[in-house]
Design an enzyme around this catalytic site. Structure first.
Site, PDB file in Angstrom:
ATOM      1  CD  GLU A   1      -2.598   1.158   0.143  1.00 43.36           C
ATOM      2  OE1 GLU A   1      -3.355   0.586  -0.407  1.00 43.36           O
ATOM      3  OE2 GLU A   1      -2.562   2.389  -0.547  1.00 43.36           O
TER       4      GLU A   1
ATOM      5  CB  THR B   1      -5.911   1.077  -3.401  1.00 40.26           C
ATOM      6  OG1 THR B   1      -5.438   1.180  -2.746  1.00 40.26           O
ATOM      7  CG2 THR B   1      -6.123  -1.356  -3.591  1.00 40.26           C
TER       8      THR B   1
HETATM    9  C1  GP9 Z   1      -9.201  -0.573   1.255  1.00 40.18           C
HETATM   10  C2  GP9 Z   1      -7.412   0.407   0.851  1.00 40.18           C
HETATM   11  C3  GP9 Z   1      -7.565   1.549   0.133  1.00 40.18           C
HETATM   12  O1  GP9 Z   1      -9.251  -1.313   1.208  1.00 40.18           O
HETATM   13  O2  GP9 Z   1      -7.366  -0.718  -0.290  1.00 40.18           O
HETATM   14  O3  GP9 Z   1      -6.690   2.117  -0.570  1.00 40.18           O
HETATM   15  P1  GP9 Z   1      -6.684   2.993  -1.391  1.00 40.18           P
HETATM   16  O4  GP9 Z   1      -8.306   3.064  -2.648  1.00 40.18           O
HETATM   17  O5  GP9 Z   1      -7.637   4.572  -0.033  1.00 40.18           O
HETATM   18  O6  GP9 Z   1      -5.314   3.454  -1.250  1.00 40.18           O
HETATM   19 MN    MN Z   2      -3.505   2.242  -2.280  1.00 44.45          MN
END
Ligand code: GP9
Ligand code: MN
Length: 429
Positions: free
Chosen positions: A38, A82
């Site tokens: 992430e 994401t």
């Molecule tokens: C939540 C997470 C959100 O499930 O995947 O990430 P984002 O799209 O905000 O980077």
């Molecule tokens: Mn993300």
């Protein structure tokens, strides 16, 4: 309608990039484990803060002789963040100009996604594990359209008050609690594990803050090294587990940063993190690079400088797994191909190539960062070819999604996915 898909097919056929046959099938039969890092940016690799490496575990994987590590790999997400990264990696289709393709079209559209391809072609069991709520980004529906056999979301995990932060379980707890599911996955499997702790605004409980915050004074930036360090430690724990269980021997690992963590509104803080005096829009494009690392025992690794993006991951993986994507509606290509065009489209029409970077409508020399104000005839010609290719591919990809065109065309061997074949909640029968 049908003539639209014909236009798409003809374009893709005319622009097909031959995969690198030296790599065809080198990962055949291996498990595939996609680790979604992430908001993880490339600059964190080998980055030291106060004399301490922020991500020692990922540094080691990045530099391993069994890793193909791409250092000119860019995220290509739009507002879908994401979910755009997931749409690209699973389908080699771009997200949309606005909103989230996975949310808007994930339930009802027809797709020919990675899970469906690998299960139909190679008998893979496919799963996603994510310590967040199942409905976020419409995952619980979109994954059925993609043909994922299993989706272990938060309701499968033990969750207590201090287990979660931000969008879900803290990464170390998430990886640890995923082990029982991982152990029961039939092999070969195609598994995606989605982390969340390294997410804006990068909060972390004290006991887990094992590296000091940076001191840029920008509080949404200064926590970034802490959550990135924590994510890296979690990856370290996962690698220990994979080694202990022997899974490392028969699994191809794919690490990727889904998009930038520090947005383009923090130029001063970004400059300070990089120890740079100035920091402009061009610098920000470099700063927002994300890693792609493909690691597998026996893989002839290298730091690969090919310019590419998330749209290219699926064609690259399919070739490594020995699956031809000829005739499939995919907008990316094998990053290992000698003919890789190295034009990385951005969702807003900007792009990066080894020679030119277009950002916020301005052109820069990618190598020197110098803003190109007076363009020569040759440069004008080259830039209009690139602009043309970028806008054509983005608009064709949009037509595929907005027109749900894959219901009109599929490779002969492909069987359409029936979403009613899948159920993910424990309570569902
Ligand atoms: C939540 C997470 C959100 O499930 O995947 O990430 P984002 O799209 O905000 O980077
Ligand atoms: Mn993300």
């Amino acid at each position: 309608n049908v003539s639209d898909i014909k236009a798409v097919k003809n374009y893709l056929k005319a622009n097909y990039v031959k995969p690198n046959s030296q790599y065809t099938g080198v990962a055949k039969g291996k498990n595939v484990l996609i680790i979604h890092l992430e908001s993880f940016q490339q600059f964190l690799i080998d980055y030291k803060y106060k004399g301490k490496y922020v991500t020692p575990n990922l540094n080691k994987i990045y530099h391993s002789k069994n890793s193909l590590s791409f250092d000119n790999f860019f995220n290509q997400v739009g507002q879908g963040k994401t979910s755009d990264a997931e749409m690209m990696l699973e389908n080699s289709l771009f997200g949309l100009q606005s909103g989230s393709a996975m949310s808007t079209y994930g339930t009802t559209n027809t797709f020919e996604s990675a899970p469906a391809i690998l299960s139909q072609k190679l008998g893979y069991t496919t799963a996603v594990m994510h310590g967040g709520t199942a409905s976020f980004w419409n995952r619980n529906n979109a994954y059925k359209s993609f043909g994922y056999d299993y989706f272990f979301s938060l309701n499968y995990y033990k969750n207590k008050a201090d287990y979660s932060i931000g969008y879900g379980l803290k990464d170390k707890i998430f990886f640890k609690e995923s082990v029982p599911f991982l152990e029961r996955l039939p092999q070969p499997f195609y598994l995606k594990m989605i982390t969340v702790t390294n997410h804006y605004p990068y909060q972390l409980d004290k006991p887990n803050q094992t590296i000091s915050k940076t001191k840029t004074g920008d509080e949404t930036v200064d926590g970034y090294v802490q959550t990135a360090h924590y994510l890296d430690q979690a990856v370290g724990e996962l690698m220990k587990y994979l080694k202990k269980t022997g899974l490392l021997k028969n699994t191809m690992l794919v690490f990727y940063g889904d998009h930038y963590g520090i947005s383009g509104n923090h130029h001063a803080a970004s400059a300070e993190l990089l120890g740079q005096k100035t920091f402009n829009d061009f610098d920000n494009v470099q700063f927002q690079r994300v890693p792609l690392i493909i690691n597998m025992k026996g893989l002839k690794g290298e730091i690969n400088h090919t310019y590419g993006g998330e749209i290219d991951v699926l064609p690259t993986l399919l070739n490594l797994l020995g699956v031809s994507n000829k005739g499939m509606i995919q907008f990316g290509h094998d990053l290992l191909s000698k003919q890789a065009p190295q034009i990385v489209a951005q969702r807003n029409g900007d792009f990066i190539t080894p020679t030119y970077t277009k950002v916020d409508g301005g052109y820069y020399d990618t190598k020197t960062g110098e803003k190109l104000t007076k363009l020569s005839k040759k440069q004008k010609r080259e830039l209009s070819t690139i602009n043309n290719k970028v806008t054509t591919e983005l608009s064709l990809s949009d037509r595929v999604i907005e027109g749900n065109l894959l219901r009109f065309y599929k490779p002969k061997w492909f069987k359409y996915v029936k979403t009613s074949d899948y159920s993910y909640n424990k309570t569902e029968a």
